[in-house]
Design a protein around this motif. Structure first.
Motif, mmCIF file in Angstrom:
data_model
loop_
_atom_site.group_PDB
_atom_site.id
_atom_site.type_symbol
_atom_site.label_atom_id
_atom_site.label_comp_id
_atom_site.label_asym_id
_atom_site.label_seq_id
_atom_site.Cartn_x
_atom_site.Cartn_y
_atom_site.Cartn_z
ATOM 1 N N ARG A 97 0.906 9.890 -5.553
ATOM 2 C CA ARG A 97 1.464 10.996 -5.181
ATOM 3 C C ARG A 97 2.449 11.493 -6.488
ATOM 4 O O ARG A 97 2.417 12.467 -6.839
ATOM 5 C CB ARG A 97 2.307 11.047 -3.870
ATOM 6 C CG ARG A 97 1.389 10.924 -2.680
ATOM 7 C CD ARG A 97 2.279 11.343 -1.381
ATOM 8 N NE ARG A 97 3.440 10.519 -1.396
ATOM 9 C CZ ARG A 97 3.410 9.354 -0.628
ATOM 10 N NH1 ARG A 97 2.346 8.669 -0.059
ATOM 11 N NH2 ARG A 97 4.576 8.534 -0.452
ATOM 12 N N ASP B 88 0.623 4.237 -2.742
ATOM 13 C CA ASP B 88 0.492 5.763 -2.431
ATOM 14 C C ASP B 88 1.295 6.601 -3.216
ATOM 15 O O ASP B 88 1.352 7.858 -3.521
ATOM 16 C CB ASP B 88 0.392 5.758 -0.911
ATOM 17 C CG ASP B 88 -0.731 5.286 0.188
ATOM 18 O OD1 ASP B 88 -1.666 5.194 -0.798
ATOM 19 O OD2 ASP B 88 -0.652 5.007 1.093
ATOM 20 N N GLU C 133 1.082 -1.178 0.059
ATOM 21 C CA GLU C 133 -0.116 -0.067 0.081
ATOM 22 C C GLU C 133 0.918 1.133 0.124
ATOM 23 O O GLU C 133 0.492 2.298 -0.752
ATOM 24 C CB GLU C 133 -0.756 -0.117 1.152
ATOM 25 C CG GLU C 133 -1.950 1.063 1.292
ATOM 26 C CD GLU C 133 -3.094 0.944 2.176
ATOM 27 O OE1 GLU C 133 -3.802 1.895 2.386
ATOM 28 O OE2 GLU C 133 -3.181 -0.278 2.769
ATOM 29 N N GLU C 134 1.962 1.204 0.535
ATOM 30 C CA GLU C 134 2.953 2.422 0.619
ATOM 31 C C GLU C 134 3.327 2.767 -0.597
ATOM 32 O O GLU C 134 3.491 3.873 -1.097
ATOM 33 C CB GLU C 134 3.865 2.232 1.833
ATOM 34 C CG GLU C 134 3.621 2.144 3.020
ATOM 35 C CD GLU C 134 4.598 2.360 4.072
ATOM 36 O OE1 GLU C 134 5.826 2.213 3.434
ATOM 37 O OE2 GLU C 134 4.482 2.172 5.446
#
Length: 626
Positions: free
Chosen positions: A225, A221, A217-218
């Motif tokens: 971004r 993300d 998930e990071e």
């Protein structure tokens, strides 16, 4: 269309063309329907065979659908502000979910940066049961693949391409496909990351977005971004701050999505086979670089301050000119592949039923072999603007242009297929002569402005001969209008057919917008081709084009009409026409090639031609209103 059930893709289950959004990574794009279905995705490039293609055959084409596992759901779709990240919201009595679809941008200098398509499902309210179906059909549905479940997803492996989808949803294999169900609650996120690779690539597992427990998930993300930052940073270069900023910037973002970043090529549209008339034969493959469309795109991007894209396209064009084969139809071809190849044989995919039964489904395009003399004027006019407002062209490019104009001076009076690349045989098209005049006139301007070498005496004589021929043979005295074809040309005498392309006469400085001949031509076009604010390009019943069936209004012509009203000082009429034309955009501000009688989008989608004309018409009207 609100039917959402377990047996979703059956029969003639096609979304309207307008019910789609566009995402991309400057290599290729995907179309995402308001129903959560990806029904068009070619990989790894625009002109590669499709991975998902249910847009052209609901049963055989392949799709990737994420949807509520219930009968009824309301749907909304919008872009994350000033980006190409698409958000589809699905609302039921039980809750609301968002599907965030995007493709992280792959830059030429990003070594090892894989092509990805990310689908992030976010619970907004309540609790909702969701279903996912991943059903690729490689090579336009012609190639078989092997399906293998992974600890963190599924892999589909064909002979030429491997497609892996990582997810934290447990999937099950059903034949060639993968399906799953999951429940999402408010505040939760479920992730899917697709990437493509060569089937023998040892790094096909893409550890950058997956771990032993599912999708990282990071990492997703970070991709979100970075994608947001890229599009915000790119759009900040725009110099447009006028009244219609949102529409203009969405058009600019669309043109950028149709750019192949490694080469600088700009494709005309990312789709193939979408019909100009439902059930008809006017179904073409537009995933190539039309010199005409790319030249106009160059002009539009320059108007907004995007000079890097203009430089990249000039480099692409220079390579094409150096590789010109000197064939009978001149130094330039009508269209090229992304790599600059001019041989694009047209074939049909007879196993596909076509969008809503519209056949044939064609790949390749035989227009590549046509003679269309207008492309020389459109191209050289854009290079003239690039030379004027950017860093200027190189010596090698100038010498290539000199060779082109020398050829053109010897061939400008030849019959050709014209801007609309009809298939009824060559004719003496007034617009083609007009753009030959533009090509020679702009070469004279550049030579004088920069002191560049050129045979100005010969060029000037040719320019004047073309001008007089347009006035003498392109003007129809009895009808009081410039006409599409000289009436004494091949197969003549021809009736006085008008053509919306002639609206460009004052835009290219051939005539003053106040010239009585142009005003009279505008009147004829309004009387015969304008329907409310929408404009047909010509009347096929008066000017047979070698094809059967009707077509819709041509969206680029509608924006040309707005610009003609602006240039002739009819500002309030222009503003009203522009606002009306905006109402025919889809919910995201995107346009197909044509608009039908009931406002439906027809032809390939979205169309670069339309969006570049929107930019030109809007910026000129803004300037006139100031």
């Amino acid at each position: 269309m609100n039917r959402v059930g377990a047996e979703y893709l059956v029969g003639e289950d096609y979304l309207p063309v307008a019910e789609h959004g566009l995402i991309g990574d400057l290599r290729t794009v995907a179309l995402v329907g308001t129903d959560g279905r990806i029904d068009w995705f070619c990989a790894p490039r625009f002109d590669s065979p499709s991975v998902f293609g249910s847009l052209l055959d609901a049963r055989k084409g392949g799709h990737w659908t994420i949807r509520p596992d219930c009968e009824q759901a309301s749907r909304q779709q919008f872009y994350f502000p000033e980006t190409t990240i698409l958000i589809t919201r699905m609302l039921t009595e039980d809750g609301i979910v968002e599907i965030q679809d995007f493709m992280p941008v792959v830059r030429a200098h990003d070594e090892g940066h894989r092509q990805r398509l990310v689908r992030r499902v976010v619970g907004i309210r309540g609790r909702m049961r969701m279903a996912v179906e991943i059903a690729p059909r490689l090579d336009y549905g012609r190639a078989r693949h092997r399906t293998a479940l992974l600890p963190t997803g599924v892999r589909f492996t064909g002979d030429e391409l491997s497609v892996t989808v990582h997810s934290d949803v447990e999937l099950r294999a059903e034949g060639d496909d993968a399906r799953g169900r999951f429940t999402i609650e408010e505040g939760q996120t479920v992730l899917f990351v697709l990437h493509t690779a060569d089937p023998v690539d040892p790094a096909a597992g893409d550890p950058g977005t997956a771990d032993a427990d599912g999708v990282d998930e990071e990492a997703v993300d970070a991709l979100f971004r970075a994608t947001t930052a890229f599009w915000h940073g790119w759009l900040r270069q725009s110099t447009y701050h006028g009244r219609w900023r949102e529409m203009v910037h969405r058009s600019a973002l669309t043109l950028k999505l149709l750019t192949h970043e490694p080469t600088g090529a700009v494709v005309a549209a990312p789709t193939l086979g979408l019909p100009e008339h439902i059930g008809g034969e006017r179904n073409w493959d537009y995933r190539y670089v039309w010199i005409r469309d790319a030249a106009f795109s160059l002009y539009a991007l320059l108007r907004l301050g995007f000079t890097d894209e203009a430089k990249a396209f000039i480099q692409w064009l220079t390579a094409c000119l150096h590789n010109a084969d000197g064939a009978e139809n001149g130094p330039l071809r009508v269209l090229y592949s992304i790599d600059g190849h001019a041989r694009l044989p047209e074939t049909t995919l007879d196993h596909l039923e076509g969008y809503r039964g519209s056949r044939p489904v064609r790949i390749g395009n035989d227009a590549a072999g046509q003679l269309q003399l207008d492309i020389y004027g459109e191209l050289i006019d854009s290079i003239y603007l690039f030379n004027k407002y950017s860093v200027g062209i190189s010596h090698d490019s100038w010498m290539d242009l000199c060779g082109i104009v020398d050829w053109l001076i010897d061939h400008w009076s030849a019959p050709d297929e014209g801007i609309w690349e009809t298939r009824a045989g060559p004719q003496d098209h007034t617009y083609s002569r007009l753009m030959c005049w533009v090509a020679v006139e702009r070469m004279i301007r550049m030579a004088r402005q920069r002191g560049l070498p050129g045979d100005l005496v010969r060029w000037s004589q040719a320019r004047d001969r073309i001008y007089h021929q347009i006035i003498d043979r392109g003007w129809h005295e009895e009808a009081g209008t410039f006409v599409q074809r000289f009436r004494d040309g091949p197969g003549g005498p021809h009736p006085p057919v008008v053509d919306a392309a002639l609206l460009l006469m004052p835009m290219v400085k051939f005539l003053s917008p106040d010239d009585p001949r142009f005003r009279s031509t505008m009147d004829a076009i309004e009387d015969q081709l304008v329907m409310d604010s929408l404009v047909y390009r010509y009347d096929p019943s008066m000017s047979p084009d070698g094809l059967t069936g009707p077509e819709g209004t041509f969206s680029i012509c509608s924006f040309w009409w707005v610009e003609s009203l602006t240039r002739t000082g009819q500002i309030e009429r222009a503003r009203l026409a522009l606002e009306k034309t905006f109402t025919y955009a889809n919910h995201l501000g995107l346009y197909a090639e044509q608009i039908g009688m009931t406002g439906e989008h027809l032809g390939n989608f979205p169309q670069a031609f339309t969006h570049l004309a929107l930019i030109s018409a809007t910026t000129n009207l803004d300037r006139a209103m100031r």
